[in-house]
Write a protein that holds these residues in place. Structure first.
Motif, PDB file in Angstrom:
ATOM      1  N   ALA A 175      -2.205 -13.814  -2.024  1.00 20.09           N
ATOM      2  CA  ALA A 175      -3.383 -13.904  -2.886  1.00 20.09           C
ATOM      3  C   ALA A 175      -4.450 -12.911  -2.439  1.00 20.09           C
ATOM      4  O   ALA A 175      -5.084 -12.237  -3.271  1.00 20.09           O
ATOM      5  N   ARG A 176      -4.653 -12.818  -1.146  1.00 19.79           N
ATOM      6  CA  ARG A 176      -5.681 -11.901  -0.639  1.00 19.79           C
ATOM      7  C   ARG A 176      -5.371 -10.462  -1.015  1.00 19.79           C
ATOM      8  O   ARG A 176      -6.254  -9.706  -1.429  1.00 19.79           O
ATOM      9  N   ILE A 177      -4.104 -10.068  -0.889  1.00 25.18           N
ATOM     10  CA  ILE A 177      -3.716  -8.698  -1.229  1.00 25.18           C
ATOM     11  C   ILE A 177      -3.988  -8.410  -2.701  1.00 25.18           C
ATOM     12  O   ILE A 177      -4.541  -7.363  -3.060  1.00 25.18           O
ATOM     13  N   VAL A 178      -3.613  -9.340  -3.555  1.00 28.33           N
ATOM     14  CA  VAL A 178      -3.779  -9.143  -4.999  1.00 28.33           C
ATOM     15  C   VAL A 178      -5.253  -9.114  -5.392  1.00 28.33           C
ATOM     16  O   VAL A 178      -5.704  -8.223  -6.127  1.00 28.33           O
ATOM     17  N   VAL A 179      -6.025 -10.077  -4.895  1.00 27.22           N
ATOM     18  CA  VAL A 179      -7.443 -10.145  -5.268  1.00 27.22           C
ATOM     19  C   VAL A 179      -8.200  -8.932  -4.729  1.00 27.22           C
ATOM     20  O   VAL A 179      -9.072  -8.375  -5.422  1.00 27.22           O
ATOM     21  N   ASP A 180      -7.878  -8.502  -3.526  1.00 29.58           N
ATOM     22  CA  ASP A 180      -8.530  -7.315  -2.978  1.00 29.58           C
ATOM     23  C   ASP A 180      -8.269  -6.091  -3.846  1.00 29.58           C
ATOM     24  O   ASP A 180      -9.157  -5.239  -4.027  1.00 29.58           O
ATOM     25  N   ARG A 181      -7.056  -5.991  -4.385  1.00 28.02           N
ATOM     26  CA  ARG A 181      -6.744  -4.858  -5.264  1.00 28.02           C
ATOM     27  C   ARG A 181      -7.571  -4.907  -6.554  1.00 28.02           C
ATOM     28  O   ARG A 181      -8.088  -3.878  -7.013  1.00 28.02           O
ATOM     29  N   VAL A 182      -7.717  -6.094  -7.117  1.00 33.48           N
ATOM     30  CA  VAL A 182      -8.521  -6.239  -8.335  1.00 33.48           C
ATOM     31  C   VAL A 182      -9.978  -5.884  -8.050  1.00 33.48           C
ATOM     32  O   VAL A 182     -10.617  -5.136  -8.797  1.00 33.48           O
ATOM     33  N   ILE A 183     -10.522  -6.398  -6.955  1.00 31.97           N
ATOM     34  CA  ILE A 183     -11.926  -6.136  -6.615  1.00 31.97           C
ATOM     35  C   ILE A 183     -12.165  -4.653  -6.356  1.00 31.97           C
ATOM     36  O   ILE A 183     -13.212  -4.100  -6.733  1.00 31.97           O
ATOM     37  N   ALA A 184     -11.208  -3.985  -5.731  1.00 33.53           N
ATOM     38  CA  ALA A 184     -11.358  -2.552  -5.456  1.00 33.53           C
ATOM     39  C   ALA A 184     -11.494  -1.759  -6.744  1.00 33.53           C
ATOM     40  O   ALA A 184     -12.247  -0.782  -6.806  1.00 33.53           O
TER      41      ALA A 184
ATOM     42  N   ALA B  47       0.810  -1.212   0.000  1.00 33.72           N
ATOM     43  CA  ALA B  47       0.000   0.000   0.000  1.00 33.72           C
ATOM     44  C   ALA B  47       0.843   1.262   0.000  1.00 33.72           C
ATOM     45  O   ALA B  47       0.481   2.266  -0.624  1.00 33.72           O
ATOM     46  N   GLU B  48       1.986   1.220   0.683  1.00 39.29           N
ATOM     47  CA  GLU B  48       2.765   2.439   0.890  1.00 39.29           C
ATOM     48  C   GLU B  48       3.932   2.612  -0.077  1.00 39.29           C
ATOM     49  O   GLU B  48       4.294   3.741  -0.407  1.00 39.29           O
ATOM     50  N   LEU B  49       4.519   1.513  -0.528  1.00 39.12           N
ATOM     51  CA  LEU B  49       5.743   1.629  -1.309  1.00 39.12           C
ATOM     52  C   LEU B  49       5.603   1.202  -2.764  1.00 39.12           C
ATOM     53  O   LEU B  49       6.214   1.787  -3.654  1.00 39.12           O
ATOM     54  N   GLY B  50       4.823   0.173  -3.034  1.00 39.18           N
ATOM     55  CA  GLY B  50       4.783  -0.366  -4.380  1.00 39.18           C
ATOM     56  C   GLY B  50       6.064  -1.136  -4.676  1.00 39.18           C
ATOM     57  O   GLY B  50       6.945  -1.269  -3.824  1.00 39.18           O
ATOM     58  N   PHE B  51       6.173  -1.644  -5.906  1.00 36.43           N
ATOM     59  CA  PHE B  51       7.292  -2.526  -6.225  1.00 36.43           C
ATOM     60  C   PHE B  51       8.641  -1.820  -6.131  1.00 36.43           C
ATOM     61  O   PHE B  51       9.592  -2.362  -5.549  1.00 36.43           O
ATOM     62  N   ASP B  52       8.755  -0.645  -6.700  1.00 37.92           N
ATOM     63  CA  ASP B  52      10.053   0.043  -6.686  1.00 37.92           C
ATOM     64  C   ASP B  52      10.547   0.276  -5.270  1.00 37.92           C
ATOM     65  O   ASP B  52      11.713   0.013  -4.937  1.00 37.92           O
ATOM     66  N   GLY B  53       9.664   0.763  -4.398  1.00 39.90           N
ATOM     67  CA  GLY B  53      10.060   1.013  -3.027  1.00 39.90           C
ATOM     68  C   GLY B  53      10.361  -0.270  -2.280  1.00 39.90           C
ATOM     69  O   GLY B  53      11.308  -0.338  -1.490  1.00 39.90           O
ATOM     70  N   ALA B  54       9.542  -1.295  -2.523  1.00 41.72           N
ATOM     71  CA  ALA B  54       9.769  -2.573  -1.859  1.00 41.72           C
ATOM     72  C   ALA B  54      11.086  -3.191  -2.312  1.00 41.72           C
ATOM     73  O   ALA B  54      11.819  -3.779  -1.510  1.00 41.72           O
ATOM     74  N   ALA B  55      11.396  -3.044  -3.595  1.00 39.64           N
ATOM     75  CA  ALA B  55      12.654  -3.581  -4.116  1.00 39.64           C
ATOM     76  C   ALA B  55      13.845  -2.915  -3.440  1.00 39.64           C
ATOM     77  O   ALA B  55      14.800  -3.578  -3.031  1.00 39.64           O
TER      78      ALA B  55
END
Length: 360
Positions: A276-285, A95-103
């Protein structure tokens, strides 16, 4: 309880002579050190106990690797069915960083500011790469760079080199927009998940002091297996079948591989897969009426267990309209970061500690 134990206690725990103990050290099976104030050489208790457990498991023949529980890592930890990267909860991190920040977090790249110019990576003949199936392009691009890499023996600046590498990997698969928010979150949750097969393969290569790119190739090879990253295509096939109107029971019967249903179950998570929950929740949102989510829920209800990240990846790639093996490519891309982070740790360990050894 002390982390280090003396030679006598270590030999007793293993049921071997002191000479055998030191032969393990010479072959890289065990690590020993001298500690001020201790008369005997000191051995890591975890390594000794793991090796002892291996000797007692009843498998008396052959060479084998040390038990994985002898390996500690600060890259990720799974606790209470939640995944933490460098101590940060995965959901919060997404939620806060995204891929670039997480990397950057996982690579411990805080020392690199915005003006830092990372070490360049070799150029690639993209015409050769473009003609391959999409799941083979990233490994080939890395292999071509490895062949021309003048820094192959340089084990420094791993974070900077990886940050230079990631845009090249994305360029190898122009069909996938890695900036898409769903792809971004999918890549983020796939950065690391403990000592998976791909991560372990990368660490073994790093233990032999293979360079960065060759370490990645070892990891990609393991990732390509149909029971690891390759299972994503089976999960996508199951989802596509139900989306096309095939009865759920028939689709499940056709999809069962190696005794299991692709997209369900995990050796680590006892409940739902938090990724899986994080990804599916993003799609549903973003798309509450997602047909792919609805199909996956129908499969989930019939199976009677929550889906894992493989089926969640299938939902994302299906909804975007990407080719069936796209989730495997995103897996390669995201896990690249985790494998490098693990390699960086392994370079600090005694070399060849994963070497097979006869223990009886």
């Amino acid at each position: 309880m002390d982390e280090w134990i003396g030679t006598s206690e270590a030999a007793a725990r293993l049921g071997v002579k002191r000479g055998t103990l030191y032969s393990y050290v010479s072959r890289g099976v065990l690590e020993s050190r001298r500690i001020s104030g201790k008369a005997e050489s000191q051995f890591n208790r975890t390594q000794i106990d793991s090796l002892a457990a291996g000797k007692a498991d009843g498998r008396r023949a052959g060479d084998r690797l040390l038990k994985f529980r002898a390996v500690t890592s600060s890259v990720s930890v799974i606790r209470d069915n939640r995944l933490f990267l460098r101590g940060r909860d995965l959901e919060q991190l997404c939620a806060e960083l995204g891929f670039d920040g997480a990397a950057r977090l996982v690579l411990d790249a805080d020392v690199l500011d915005a003006t830092t110019v990372p070490s360049p990576m070799p150029e690639v003949n993209w015409d050769i790469v473009a003609g391959l199936p999409i799941e083979r392009r990233i490994p080939l691009a890395v292999a071509l760079m490895a062949a021309a890499d003048p820094l192959r023996a340089d084990l420094s600046d791993l974070a900077g080199r990886t940050l230079s590498l990631l845009p090249k990997l994305a360029a190898a698969v122009p069909e996938i927009d890695f900036t898409h928010p769903w792809i971004d979150v999918l890549a983020t949750v796939l950065i690391d998940n403990g000592l998976a097969a791909s991560t372990t393969a990368a660490r073994v290569a790093a233990s032999a002091r293979a360079g960065l790119l060759d370490v990645l190739l070892a990891g990609y090879a393991a990732l390509s297996g149909p029971l690891h990253g390759g299972v994503t295509v089976s999960a996508r096939g199951l989802l596509d079948a139900v989306l096309s109107g095939v009865d759920v029971d028939r689709a499940l019967a056709d999809a069962v591989v190696a005794g299991g249903v692709p997209g369900f179950g995990h050796v680590i998570y006892t409940g739902s897969d938090p990724r899986a929950r994080i990804v599916v929740d993003r799609v549903i949102a973003d798309r509450p009426e997602s047909s792919a989510v609805a199909a996956a829920r129908a499969i989930e209800e019939r199976v009677g267990r929550p889906m894992n990240i493989d089926l969640a990846g299938a939902i994302v790639t299906s909804e975007i309209g990407l080719p069936p093996r796209s989730a495997e490519v995103v897996f390669q891309y995201g896990r690249t970061v985790g494998m490098v982070a693990h390699a960086a740790e392994e370079y600090q360990e005694a070399p060849l500690r994963w070497r097979g050894s006869r223990t009886s």
